[in-house]
Design a protein around this motif. Structure first.
Motif, PDB file in Angstrom:
ATOM      1  N   GLN A  60       0.915  -1.257  -0.062  1.00 15.85           N
ATOM      2  CA  GLN A  60       0.024   0.069  -0.052  1.00 15.85           C
ATOM      3  C   GLN A  60       0.706   1.219   0.136  1.00 15.85           C
ATOM      4  OE1 GLN A  60      -3.249  -0.362   3.022  1.00 15.85           O
ATOM      5  NE2 GLN A  60      -2.568  -2.205   3.189  1.00 15.85           N
ATOM      6  N   SER A  61       2.165   1.190  -0.313  1.00 15.57           N
ATOM      7  CA  SER A  61       3.098   2.163  -0.334  1.00 15.57           C
ATOM      8  C   SER A  61       2.966   3.145   0.806  1.00 15.57           C
ATOM      9  CB  SER A  61       2.888   3.254  -1.478  1.00 15.57           C
ATOM     10  OG  SER A  61       3.110   2.359  -2.661  1.00 15.57           O
ATOM     11  N   LEU A  62       2.845   2.534   2.189  1.00 17.07           N
ATOM     12  CA  LEU A  62       2.797   3.218   3.472  1.00 17.07           C
ATOM     13  C   LEU A  62       4.269   2.917   4.134  1.00 17.07           C
ATOM     14  CD1 LEU A  62      -0.788   2.144   4.743  1.00 17.07           C
ATOM     15  CD2 LEU A  62       0.074   4.406   3.934  1.00 17.07           C
ATOM     16  N   LEU A 125      -8.422  -1.435  10.417  1.00 14.62           N
ATOM     17  CA  LEU A 125      -8.184  -0.314  11.265  1.00 14.62           C
ATOM     18  C   LEU A 125      -7.420   0.704  10.932  1.00 14.62           C
ATOM     19  CD1 LEU A 125      -9.466   1.436  13.625  1.00 14.62           C
ATOM     20  CD2 LEU A 125      -7.959  -0.065  15.087  1.00 14.62           C
ATOM     21  N   LEU A 126      -6.109   0.288  10.618  1.00 15.55           N
ATOM     22  CA  LEU A 126      -4.961   1.471  10.399  1.00 15.55           C
ATOM     23  C   LEU A 126      -5.291   1.861   8.850  1.00 15.55           C
ATOM     24  CD1 LEU A 126      -2.252   2.334  10.908  1.00 15.55           C
ATOM     25  CD2 LEU A 126      -1.282   0.542   9.520  1.00 15.55           C
ATOM     26  N   GLN A 127      -6.028   1.314   8.004  1.00 18.92           N
ATOM     27  CA  GLN A 127      -6.243   1.997   6.799  1.00 18.92           C
ATOM     28  C   GLN A 127      -7.146   3.127   6.950  1.00 18.92           C
ATOM     29  OE1 GLN A 127      -7.716  -1.509   4.878  1.00 18.92           O
ATOM     30  NE2 GLN A 127      -5.924  -1.901   3.713  1.00 18.92           N
ATOM     31  N   ARG A 128      -8.293   2.913   7.863  1.00 18.27           N
ATOM     32  CA  ARG A 128      -8.962   3.928   8.188  1.00 18.27           C
ATOM     33  C   ARG A 128      -8.663   5.193   8.796  1.00 18.27           C
ATOM     34  NH1 ARG A 128     -11.447  -0.452   6.904  1.00 18.27           N
ATOM     35  NH2 ARG A 128     -13.247  -0.876   5.954  1.00 18.27           N
ATOM     36  N   ILE A 129      -7.775   4.926   9.759  1.00 23.02           N
ATOM     37  CA  ILE A 129      -7.035   5.878  10.541  1.00 23.02           C
ATOM     38  C   ILE A 129      -6.172   6.717   9.842  1.00 23.02           C
ATOM     39  CG2 ILE A 129      -5.331   6.203  12.369  1.00 23.02           C
ATOM     40  CD1 ILE A 129      -6.345   4.090  13.893  1.00 23.02           C
ATOM     41  N   VAL A 130      -5.373   6.050   8.720  1.00 26.51           N
ATOM     42  CA  VAL A 130      -4.582   6.895   8.057  1.00 26.51           C
ATOM     43  C   VAL A 130      -5.464   7.573   6.920  1.00 26.51           C
ATOM     44  CG1 VAL A 130      -2.811   6.514   6.059  1.00 26.51           C
ATOM     45  CG2 VAL A 130      -2.863   5.296   8.204  1.00 26.51           C
ATOM     46  N   ALA A 131      -6.567   7.303   6.578  1.00 23.61           N
ATOM     47  CA  ALA A 131      -7.465   7.930   5.503  1.00 23.61           C
ATOM     48  C   ALA A 131      -7.988   9.142   6.171  1.00 23.61           C
ATOM     49  CB  ALA A 131      -8.419   7.239   5.135  1.00 23.61           C
ATOM     50  N   ARG A 132      -8.500   9.214   7.405  1.00 22.32           N
ATOM     51  CA  ARG A 132      -8.972  10.008   8.182  1.00 22.32           C
ATOM     52  C   ARG A 132      -7.742  11.218   8.797  1.00 22.32           C
ATOM     53  NH1 ARG A 132     -12.447   7.259   7.374  1.00 22.32           N
ATOM     54  NH2 ARG A 132     -12.143   8.653   5.369  1.00 22.32           N
ATOM     55  N   TYR A 133      -6.679  10.689   8.923  1.00 21.35           N
ATOM     56  CA  TYR A 133      -5.340  11.715   9.024  1.00 21.35           C
ATOM     57  C   TYR A 133      -5.094  12.575   7.844  1.00 21.35           C
ATOM     58  CZ  TYR A 133      -4.773  10.481  13.891  1.00 21.35           C
ATOM     59  OH  TYR A 133      -4.803  10.247  15.249  1.00 21.35           O
ATOM     60  N   ALA A 217     -11.895   5.254  13.675  1.00 20.48           N
ATOM     61  CA  ALA A 217     -11.194   6.062  12.980  1.00 20.48           C
ATOM     62  C   ALA A 217     -12.001   7.602  13.229  1.00 20.48           C
ATOM     63  CB  ALA A 217     -10.971   5.715  11.627  1.00 20.48           C
ATOM     64  N   GLN A 218     -13.013   7.744  12.977  1.00 25.45           N
ATOM     65  CA  GLN A 218     -13.822   8.998  13.266  1.00 25.45           C
ATOM     66  C   GLN A 218     -13.640   9.567  14.507  1.00 25.45           C
ATOM     67  OE1 GLN A 218     -17.768   8.493  11.878  1.00 25.45           O
ATOM     68  NE2 GLN A 218     -17.441   8.297   9.749  1.00 25.45           N
ATOM     69  N   LYS A 219     -13.754   8.743  15.418  1.00 26.88           N
ATOM     70  CA  LYS A 219     -13.857   9.295  17.027  1.00 26.88           C
ATOM     71  C   LYS A 219     -12.307   9.715  17.296  1.00 26.88           C
ATOM     72  CE  LYS A 219     -16.443   8.876  19.869  1.00 26.88           C
ATOM     73  NZ  LYS A 219     -17.467   9.808  20.590  1.00 26.88           N
ATOM     74  N   LEU A 220     -11.123   8.702  16.654  1.00 25.33           N
ATOM     75  CA  LEU A 220     -10.051   9.246  16.913  1.00 25.33           C
ATOM     76  C   LEU A 220      -9.495  10.432  16.186  1.00 25.33           C
ATOM     77  CD1 LEU A 220      -7.053   8.424  17.984  1.00 25.33           C
ATOM     78  CD2 LEU A 220      -6.770   7.154  15.851  1.00 25.33           C
ATOM     79  N   ALA A 221     -10.059  10.413  15.021  1.00 24.65           N
ATOM     80  CA  ALA A 221      -9.783  11.871  14.240  1.00 24.65           C
ATOM     81  C   ALA A 221     -10.322  13.156  14.995  1.00 24.65           C
ATOM     82  CB  ALA A 221     -10.277  12.014  13.011  1.00 24.65           C
ATOM     83  N   TYR A 222     -11.623  13.002  15.553  1.00 22.69           N
ATOM     84  CA  TYR A 222     -12.131  14.107  16.347  1.00 22.69           C
ATOM     85  C   TYR A 222     -11.203  14.374  17.492  1.00 22.69           C
ATOM     86  CZ  TYR A 222     -15.384  16.561  19.521  1.00 22.69           C
ATOM     87  OH  TYR A 222     -15.846  17.407  20.316  1.00 22.69           O
ATOM     88  N   LEU A 223     -11.025  13.424  18.210  1.00 27.39           N
ATOM     89  CA  LEU A 223     -10.075  13.600  19.611  1.00 27.39           C
ATOM     90  C   LEU A 223      -8.846  14.161  18.839  1.00 27.39           C
ATOM     91  CD1 LEU A 223     -10.933  10.201  21.641  1.00 27.39           C
ATOM     92  CD2 LEU A 223     -11.610  12.656  22.037  1.00 27.39           C
ATOM     93  N   SER A 224      -8.271  13.774  17.908  1.00 21.05           N
ATOM     94  CA  SER A 224      -7.008  14.285  17.609  1.00 21.05           C
ATOM     95  C   SER A 224      -6.996  15.794  17.212  1.00 21.05           C
ATOM     96  CB  SER A 224      -6.444  13.523  16.464  1.00 21.05           C
ATOM     97  OG  SER A 224      -6.186  12.106  16.868  1.00 21.05           O
TER      98      SER A 224
END
Length: 247
Positions: A60-62, A125-133, A217-224
């Motif tokens: 995924q080139s991450l 889960l990581l894929q969605r976290i990276v997408a949100r960030y 991921a959405q909750k983490l993005a909000y808290l971040s």
């Protein structure tokens, strides 16, 4: 007369309304318990296939980096929780060589107390976290893959990477109703000496029976976002996320 406990079983994985056979539980309930216990033991004792996880990130080139704690094996990990909060010397040197001037977020992935959890849910889960960030236009440090770690290790890693936020995705302690639960811990201004009170935690991430990947991921993005805006995290950072934003 109908037993109302049986109806409640639809809403929980807790062991209720098991029935009985004489003074004990039924054979079916006993075998289910033994199976759950074996699953919990396997989740703790099995090793994490880090090579496979790293290969998926490569596809995924991450950008990522392999790190280690001084822990020798899973038994050692359970007996010496302090070692799970430290990096070995080689890992410390590799992190120091990562380019500055720093990043917005440092992400750590570890099997923690459940290899089953990170094997099953870690990548989606990581894929969605990276997408949100990425949507938030935050810079992400090379993702740190770290077997046999404890939550607090995200502090020295975040500090060495000069990250504004540290996030660790880690396998949670398995129970007899869930052996595959992931937790996410976020800390603002990571540094040695931070306490658990300075972290925000998302727990029980394990669809379909727990929190979904996207909701986490959405909750983490909000808290971040709120942590970066206010300069705080943990108990001082209140979760006032509107329910309409949680898809």
């Amino acid at each position: 007369m109908n037993d109302p406990w049986h109806g409640l079983r639809r809403f929980t994985q807790a062991r209720i309304a098991l029935g009985r056979a004489g003074s004990g539980v039924t054979t079916a309930a006993y075998l289910e318990f033994q199976l759950a216990h074996a699953g919990a033991r396997d989740a703790v004792q099995q090793t994490w296939n880090v090579d496979d996880f790293a290969e998926q990130l490569q596809q995924q080139s991450l950008a990522h980096i392999r790190l280690n704690t001084p822990v020798i094996d899973r038994t050692h990990y359970l007996r010496r929780p302090d070692l799970g909060r430290r990096l070995d010397d080689d890992s410390l040197q590799r992190l120091k060589q990562v380019a500055e001037p720093g990043f917005d977020v440092a992400i750590v992935i570890s099997n923690g107390l459940s290899s089953t959890a990170v094997e099953t849910h870690g990548m989606p889960l990581l894929q969605r976290i990276v997408a949100r960030y990425t949507e938030m236009q935050l810079s992400i440090a090379p993702i740190c893959l770290l077997p046999n770690a404890r939550v607090a290790i995200s502090d020295p890693i975040g500090a060495l990477l000069h990250a504004r936020l540290s996030v660790i995705v880690v396998g949670e302690r398995p129970g007899l109703s869930a052996a595959d639960s992931l937790g996410v811990y976020m800390t603002y201004a990571p540094r040695e000496g931070n306490t658990d009170a300075e972290r925000n935690c998302l727990s029980n991430i394990r669809p379909p029976d727990g929190l979904s990947y996207e909701a986490a991921a959405q909750k983490l993005a909000y808290l971040s976002r709120e942590a970066l805006r206010s300069g705080i995290s943990g108990v001082l950072l209140k979760d006032d996320m509107p329910k309409r934003l949680l898809g």
